[in-house]
Design an enzyme around this catalytic site. Structure first.
Site, PDB file in Angstrom:
ATOM      1  N   GLU A 148      15.889 -34.346  87.768  1.00 24.86           N
ATOM      2  CA  GLU A 148      15.052 -34.176  86.583  1.00 24.86           C
ATOM      3  C   GLU A 148      14.613 -35.503  85.976  1.00 24.86           C
ATOM      4  O   GLU A 148      13.474 -35.645  85.541  1.00 24.86           O
ATOM      5  CB  GLU A 148      15.830 -33.359  85.539  1.00 24.86           C
ATOM      6  CG  GLU A 148      14.975 -32.874  84.386  1.00 24.86           C
ATOM      7  CD  GLU A 148      15.766 -31.990  83.427  1.00 24.86           C
ATOM      8  OE1 GLU A 148      15.238 -31.708  82.348  1.00 24.86           O
ATOM      9  OE2 GLU A 148      16.905 -31.597  83.764  1.00 24.86           O
ATOM     10  N   ASP A 149      15.525 -36.505  85.943  1.00 29.52           N
ATOM     11  CA  ASP A 149      15.253 -37.750  85.202  1.00 29.52           C
ATOM     12  C   ASP A 149      14.934 -38.950  86.081  1.00 29.52           C
ATOM     13  O   ASP A 149      14.519 -40.000  85.580  1.00 29.52           O
ATOM     14  CB  ASP A 149      16.460 -38.105  84.319  1.00 29.52           C
ATOM     15  CG  ASP A 149      16.714 -37.057  83.245  1.00 29.52           C
ATOM     16  OD1 ASP A 149      15.774 -36.305  82.939  1.00 29.52           O
ATOM     17  OD2 ASP A 149      17.838 -36.987  82.730  1.00 29.52           O
TER      18      ASP A 149
END
Length: 703
Positions: free
Chosen positions: A76-77
């Protein structure tokens, strides 16, 4: 590597050196991927996945889960793909990380479809692999512990999500310790002032009770020692959140205040065997007087989440009410850790009831997922399961059925089996015939009476409480509606074609189905029946000659025949109550079905220019059925008039659905009957018979 050293010590206590080494490699990968990223507090981002992994390591979770916990934010990051993770750490770890990454921000109370869909994804991820949600719970727990660095409004929003979603899920999985901490942190962040007031009140009430608590612990311990029962006694204070929740409960119309909360202090007695639990209970009741109605045996009848313990409330010294829980060491571990105790207790013959119950619940989630129409309906159904306050009921054979508080015999029937619920027609509660809508109470014996061919009643939706009952009833109604829609769609399409569908080549039907991107032709027929697709468009695809002007004119003159067996797709207008023999017209309803009106009905007279809303219809020859109509009888106000008229109607084999009496001037009454007749001739014969009474002034059909 200083961050990993503390975690490494935890891991070495229960994992193989080779497993610890692989987890260390995933730490290095995550640290490098998050390099330069900071949390809101200013700490390096890698501190978060390490803290999450420590929470899971304290539960002795397996190597794959711990690796996924360290990597749970890299997709996600960071610029890391699932394939990269699969190549380096294996498919299972990659699937867990991807599963956690999909669980984006959730707002439980929001009605937006996207947010409900996120919640649905979370539940489905849990069904696929329980460890995904365990990682998510640990992730939320650490976020709550470090919430102070966020803005107050963001703190309150996250706290609300925690109390309304994550804490109930932890509770449903039997993870009491995590649930308690999530609730306490959420309460302090969402209602800081209320939390402070409750804590101050507890401090004031505490006074010299520390000595009393210590004294009670010693008294219980000494009594058990004298009876040679091996047990460990501990005292505790109730948490501010649980005190606050009890204060919110009403007793009648009275809101409870702090002084009304009886069991602010509690005790726990841990022993080695189940037999000792009951021996200890006997000693407790000899030592202090038990409070009537406050004993619960969750060992014989465990809670839905697998929790087992004996609960009793006693009147202690100085009138102090004390709550005592008695359980075995294994039960205590299960109560604290729920499904996570599976990893703590891998050896021996211990059966993790929490895990068994969680698996059962997840099987129910799969059934809900199949039967619910959309995410909003799914979230509404699951909410019932997340906030259970159980009642325990018995079948005539003595089996125990657990249901939420407020459950009805219909919920009980569906809890036994879907087929039992679908064919339920009546019930007996404790041997007496009872209404299907009646609320069931703890300990009752319920017998369900079924009949072949019986079907669920849509009216049940107004009182059932369980998601299984609600979902199955809705599923039945949707299927019933679909069947009606397919039948009506077939007839509308055949009307547009001018020939039977059976005469159309199957290869043409398959080609059209593929062109319109449907899986089967029934879907197209259902859309036509629901008014979502025009029959003439599909007819043209099947036979291009359909759209000629001559064909259109022929079709418009051929009315759709009404058989009276169309089911839910044909509705008979309540404003004019058309019956066979009346000239009729069909209008398209907002829900996609058809409403039949009499041609002289005022509600359609002014809309005849809206050709798209009208369908030419006529009654089928020799139509069979019963049709509702309103009959008005003006009579002289005499004794026994109503009885005579109703008796005549009933003797004629006519069902009376409703009666209304309108007193006119004191000398006459207007009787309005809602009755079911076969056709106009049947109604005319009935009117003729009623007119023979000398007290009847006028008989008419309401128009």
């Amino acid at each position: 590597m200083y961050l990993f050293s503390g975690l490494k010590q935890q891991l070495q206590s229960y994992l193989e050196p080779s497993q610890v080494k692989e987890i260390e490699e995933s730490y290095v990968f995550a640290r490098d991927a998050h390099d330069g990223q900071l949390r809101s507090s200013g700490d390096p981002y890698i501190t978060h996945p390490v803290a999450v992994t420590k929470i899971l390591a304290s539960l002795h979770l397996d190597q794959q889960t711990l690796m996924a916990a360290l990597l749970h934010d890299v997709i996600e990051d960071c610029e890391v793909t699932r394939d990269e993770l699969a190549e380096k750490f294996g498919d299972r770890v990659a699937e867990l990380v991807e599963g956690v990454s999909k669980l984006t921000q959730i707002k439980f109370r929001s009605r937006e479809e996207a947010q409900a869909e996120n919640f649905r994804k979370m539940m489905m991820a849990m069904v696929e692999d329980l460890r995904v949600v365990l990682i998510k719970l640990a992730d939320r727990l650490h976020n709550m512990r470090t919430l102070g660095s966020l803005r107050p409004d963001k703190q309150r929003r996250i706290a609300q999500e925690t109390i309304e979603i994550y804490a109930p899920i932890a509770n449903r999985l039997g993870m009491y310790a995590i649930r308690m901490e999530l609730e306490e942190l959420g309460f302090a962040a969402k209602y800081p002032m209320r939390c402070r007031v409750v804590r101050d009140s507890v401090k004031k009430a505490r006074g010299n009770r520390k000595e009393i608590i210590s004294s009670i612990c010693d008294n219980i311990q000494n009594r058990l020692d004298s009876e040679h029962i091996d047990a460990e006694v501990s005292g505790r204070e109730k948490s501010p959140f649980s005190i606050y929740q009890k204060m919110l409960e009403k007793v009648g119309e009275k809101v409870r205040v702090f002084n009304d909360i009886m069991d602010v202090y509690g005790f726990r007695v841990i022993t080695d065997t189940e037999d000792n639990c009951y021996r200890i209970l006997g000693q407790l009741h000899n030592l202090y007087r038990p409070v009537p109605g406050r004993f619960k045996d969750y060992i014989a009848i465990p809670k839905t989440n697998g929790y087992q313990s004996l609960h009793t409330t006693l009147r202690g010294p100085h009138g102090l009410h004390i709550e005592v829980q008695v359980r075995t060491t294994v039960m205590d571990q299960m109560a604290e850790n729920g499904v996570a105790a599976h990893w703590l207790y891998k050896s021996g013959n211990n059966i993790n009831r929490a895990e068994i119950r969680a698996r059962e619940w997840m099987r129910n989630l799969l059934e809900l997922q199949k039967n619910t129409g959309d995410s909003l309906e799914f979230i509404e159904s699951v909410k019932v399961d997340l906030f259970p306050d159980e009642v325990y009921l018995f079948t005539p054979n003595g089996n125990i059925i657990e249901l939420p508080k407020g459950a009805t015999p219909v919920d009980f029937a569906y809890a036994i089996h879907t087929d039992v619920g679908n064919s339920c027609i009546a019930c007996k509660v404790d041997g007496k015939i009872s209404a299907l809508s009646s609320e069931l109470s703890n300990g009752q014996t319920v017998e369900i009476i079924t009949a072949p061919g019986a079907k669920p009643n849509p009216g049940w939706l107004s009182f059932v409480t369980t998601s299984k009952a609600r979902t199955n009833i809705r599923h039945f109604i949707k299927n019933l509606r679909r069947d009606d829609a397919i039948n009506l769609g077939r007839r509308l399409l055949e009307k547009a074609l001018g020939v039977s569908l059976d005469t159309i080549d199957q290869s043409i039907i398959k080609r059209v189905t593929t062109e319109i991107r449907h899986t089967n032709f029934d879907d197209i027929l259902a859309e036509i029946g629901l008014g979502q697709t025009a029959s003439v468009i599909i007819a043209h695809r099947l036979d291009p000659k359909v759209e000629t002007a001559e064909k259109k004119h022929e079709d418009s003159d051929r009315p759709l025949a009404i058989k009276g067996t169309e089911g839910m797709m044909i509705e008979y207008a309540k404003c004019c109550h058309p019956i066979p023999g009346d000239p009729i017209v069909g209008t398209v309803s907002n829900s996609g079905g058809f409403i039949l009106h009499r041609q002289d009905c005022n509600n359609v007279a002014n809309h005849r220019d809206q050709l798209d809303k009208f369908v030419p219809v006529q009654w089928e020859k020799d139509i069979v059925g019963e049709f509702r109509v309103e009959l008005r009888v003006e009579v002289v106000n005499q004794h026994g008039v109503l009885a005579k008229v109703t008796s005549l109607i009933a003797d004629d084999g006519v069902n009376i659905a409703n009666i209304e009496i309108d007193p006119r001037d004191g000398t006459t009454n207007l009787l309005s009957f809602l009755i079911d007749v076969k056709h106009r001739l049947h109604l005319a014969n009935l009117i003729r018979k009623i007119r023979l009474y000398d007290f009847v002034i006028k008989v008419s059909r309401h128009r």
